[in-house]
Write a protein that holds these residues in place. Sequence first.
Motif, PDB file in Angstrom:
ATOM      1  N   GLU A  54      -6.874  11.814  12.984  1.00 34.53           N
ATOM      2  CA  GLU A  54      -5.682  11.328  12.316  1.00 34.53           C
ATOM      3  C   GLU A  54      -5.387   9.885  12.691  1.00 34.53           C
ATOM      4  O   GLU A  54      -5.513   9.499  13.846  1.00 34.53           O
ATOM      5  CB  GLU A  54      -4.505  12.186  12.784  1.00 34.53           C
ATOM      6  CG  GLU A  54      -3.559  12.560  11.685  1.00 34.53           C
ATOM      7  CD  GLU A  54      -2.437  13.410  12.262  1.00 34.53           C
ATOM      8  OE1 GLU A  54      -1.975  14.288  11.539  1.00 34.53           O
ATOM      9  OE2 GLU A  54      -2.032  13.187  13.417  1.00 34.53           O
ATOM     10  N   ARG A  56      -2.215   7.209  12.342  1.00 32.21           N
ATOM     11  CA  ARG A  56      -0.812   7.061  11.930  1.00 32.21           C
ATOM     12  C   ARG A  56      -0.318   5.650  12.196  1.00 32.21           C
ATOM     13  O   ARG A  56      -0.586   5.083  13.246  1.00 32.21           O
ATOM     14  CB  ARG A  56       0.073   8.053  12.689  1.00 32.21           C
ATOM     15  CG  ARG A  56      -0.046   9.480  12.200  1.00 32.21           C
ATOM     16  CD  ARG A  56       0.847  10.406  13.025  1.00 32.21           C
ATOM     17  NE  ARG A  56       0.676  11.781  12.600  1.00 32.21           N
ATOM     18  CZ  ARG A  56       1.410  12.373  11.651  1.00 32.21           C
ATOM     19  NH1 ARG A  56       2.371  11.697  11.056  1.00 32.21           N
ATOM     20  NH2 ARG A  56       1.180  13.624  11.308  1.00 32.21           N
ATOM     21  N   ARG A  60       3.555   7.387  10.232  1.00 28.94           N
ATOM     22  CA  ARG A  60       3.109   7.918   8.932  1.00 28.94           C
ATOM     23  C   ARG A  60       1.598   7.974   8.864  1.00 28.94           C
ATOM     24  O   ARG A  60       0.908   7.054   9.308  1.00 28.94           O
ATOM     25  CB  ARG A  60       3.621   7.015   7.794  1.00 28.94           C
ATOM     26  CG  ARG A  60       5.097   7.150   7.560  1.00 28.94           C
ATOM     27  CD  ARG A  60       5.572   6.051   6.636  1.00 28.94           C
ATOM     28  NE  ARG A  60       5.117   6.247   5.261  1.00 28.94           N
ATOM     29  CZ  ARG A  60       5.148   5.290   4.334  1.00 28.94           C
ATOM     30  NH1 ARG A  60       5.559   4.074   4.657  1.00 28.94           N
ATOM     31  NH2 ARG A  60       4.750   5.534   3.114  1.00 28.94           N
ATOM     32  N   ARG A  61       1.091   9.070   8.306  1.00 29.49           N
ATOM     33  CA  ARG A  61      -0.368   9.170   8.122  1.00 29.49           C
ATOM     34  C   ARG A  61      -0.815   8.098   7.127  1.00 29.49           C
ATOM     35  O   ARG A  61      -0.196   7.911   6.091  1.00 29.49           O
ATOM     36  CB  ARG A  61      -0.749  10.556   7.584  1.00 29.49           C
ATOM     37  CG  ARG A  61      -0.818  11.633   8.665  1.00 29.49           C
ATOM     38  CD  ARG A  61      -0.758  13.022   8.045  1.00 29.49           C
ATOM     39  NE  ARG A  61      -1.749  13.167   6.979  1.00 29.49           N
ATOM     40  CZ  ARG A  61      -3.016  13.545   7.194  1.00 29.49           C
ATOM     41  NH1 ARG A  61      -3.425  13.828   8.404  1.00 29.49           N
ATOM     42  NH2 ARG A  61      -3.846  13.665   6.175  1.00 29.49           N
ATOM     43  N   GLN A  63      -3.203   7.860   5.043  1.00 32.20           N
ATOM     44  CA  GLN A  63      -3.567   8.276   3.679  1.00 32.20           C
ATOM     45  C   GLN A  63      -2.348   8.394   2.769  1.00 32.20           C
ATOM     46  O   GLN A  63      -2.477   8.348   1.555  1.00 32.20           O
ATOM     47  CB  GLN A  63      -4.298   9.633   3.682  1.00 32.20           C
ATOM     48  CG  GLN A  63      -5.656   9.623   4.330  1.00 32.20           C
ATOM     49  CD  GLN A  63      -5.574   9.947   5.811  1.00 32.20           C
ATOM     50  OE1 GLN A  63      -4.565   9.656   6.462  1.00 32.20           O
ATOM     51  NE2 GLN A  63      -6.616  10.547   6.353  1.00 32.20           N
ATOM     52  N   GLU A  64      -1.179   8.577   3.396  1.00 28.05           N
ATOM     53  CA  GLU A  64       0.028   8.757   2.577  1.00 28.05           C
ATOM     54  C   GLU A  64       0.673   7.434   2.192  1.00 28.05           C
ATOM     55  O   GLU A  64       1.653   7.412   1.459  1.00 28.05           O
ATOM     56  CB  GLU A  64       1.044   9.618   3.344  1.00 28.05           C
ATOM     57  CG  GLU A  64       0.600  11.071   3.467  1.00 28.05           C
ATOM     58  CD  GLU A  64       1.274  11.778   4.641  1.00 28.05           C
ATOM     59  OE1 GLU A  64       2.198  11.194   5.245  1.00 28.05           O
ATOM     60  OE2 GLU A  64       0.837  12.903   4.950  1.00 28.05           O
TER      61      GLU A  64
END
Lengths: 237, 330
Positions: A54, A56, A60-61, A63-64
Amino acid sequence: MTALALNKVTVPGRLRDVSVKLGPGRRIGLLGPNGSGKSTLLQVAAGLLPSGGEVRWSGRRVQEIAIPERARQVAWVPQEARFEFGFPVRGVVQQGRYAHGDDETGVDAALARFDLTTLAQRPVNALSGGERQRVLLARALVTAAPVQLWDEPLASLDPRHGLEVLMLAKELARAGGTVVMSLHDLRVAHCLDEVLVLAGGELRAAGNPGTVLNAALLQEVFGVRARTGETLILELP
Amino acid sequence: MTTGVHVKRDAWTGSLLPGLIILLAILALVSLGLGEITMGPARLWAGVTGADREASLVIWQIRLPRVLTAVLTGAALSTGGLVMQAYFRNSLASPDLLGVSSGAAAGAVLTISLGWAALSLWVLPVAAVAGAALATFAVLALARRGASSERLLLAGVALNALLGAVTSYVISTGELFARSTQLLFWLFGGLEDRTWLHVWAALPIVVALALVWPLGRPMDLLSLGEREAQSLGVGVRGLRRRMLVLATVLAATATAVAGVVGFVGLVVPHALRLTAGPEHRRLVPLCVVGGAAFVLACDLAGRLAGGLRLGVVTALVGGPFFLWLLRKRA
């Protein structure tokens, strides 16, 4: 608050289970022998390379986060750039403003900062390696991204420009930014706030350079003997 | 401070586009006026308005379709070349050198020989696009983006040889009387006997050009590196997909209506980049007009030289230019 967090990041054959948390206001050195995964780690952290685990940014991740928004949050400077087309230096630097509606905020200041004003109209594919590196750094600077990931920014710079880059990193960190740079010069690493040491794709050590970069680790990771002594010290006038 | 090459400034490149538009208009008028029946301005006008029946027939049924096909073909091939060069980040990439045009020709020839082309006007262009798409995928598989020039060009050489062989084989097994002219058309291109049907079949070019237009700025960033472009906020995957589809449609449609016309996609973007700089927002309109003018001029030159085929003329101009480029890069 962490600006940048990697959780068990894995890229087959290149990185294994790397977890780090990097805070704002820090200059972080990324060290390790050739092929230890430094460039891969920076690209994963920049959201440019898919990986297991992951990544971040401010919680926030990655990919988002939409791609233009990412460009406003994190800047990445590649280790070397091969330019096929002869865009003028100023145009390349201004590309850093693409995600800000292609305005020209800070472009002239960045050119001046990296001694590129006189080269502004030259085709970028006609520059020397060090000059190209300064163009890429200037482009990263105009993005105004709080997280700056620089892959060997000092590699082909002369001593003065190298010191100026370190000075810039200090200013950015003071203003609350996070600057991560891969490098090979262990003496430079000593002046940073934090170091990460990679070996064989794994995070071998992390923390304060004074404690982390001890003789035992240097012998183990780099295969060199470290000795304290007098050395040449370079400073900006 | 160092003096040296500077990127060309706006001073006169700003007048390049209007200049090319005027050139294109002149070439179009000359093309409409010259031929077996040569017409002066007065008769040309009488023909356009329909006052002179003979002149009107020649202009509206023979010369105008040819001129429009030339314009669309030229615009499509040069802009297709420009897009491919940005995509592959290599200024030697172009639809004909990479085998994309040959793929379109092979697709077209296959549908003709199977008798499918007679079923509908759209079968042939669609087959050309399918052939071009297959060739594009093959090039992508053989040479990755940012691959060295050698790798890219070798992939093109191999594909061109293979697809040219398919085209030659299919034509050589057909009826004898049709062979020679058809073979010439699909291997060297031409604008003889173009009708309004060909103009209509070339209309996807207009749509594709309109869709290339807004991609200029992101193409600038992509042409300097994919990861770099993405890190600066370009949605690289979507952009790449769009560029590939548009370049393929442009090259394939041009090939479907004019056969394989070489070197336009290489010479025109290159010459314009040398004069106007590498910015795509400026290069796209220049390539549209410049490519159209180049093909129209080559067609006109071929007609004046006693019926040289279009592809032969573009190769005569483009071949030496290509060799010069290779020499310059070496």
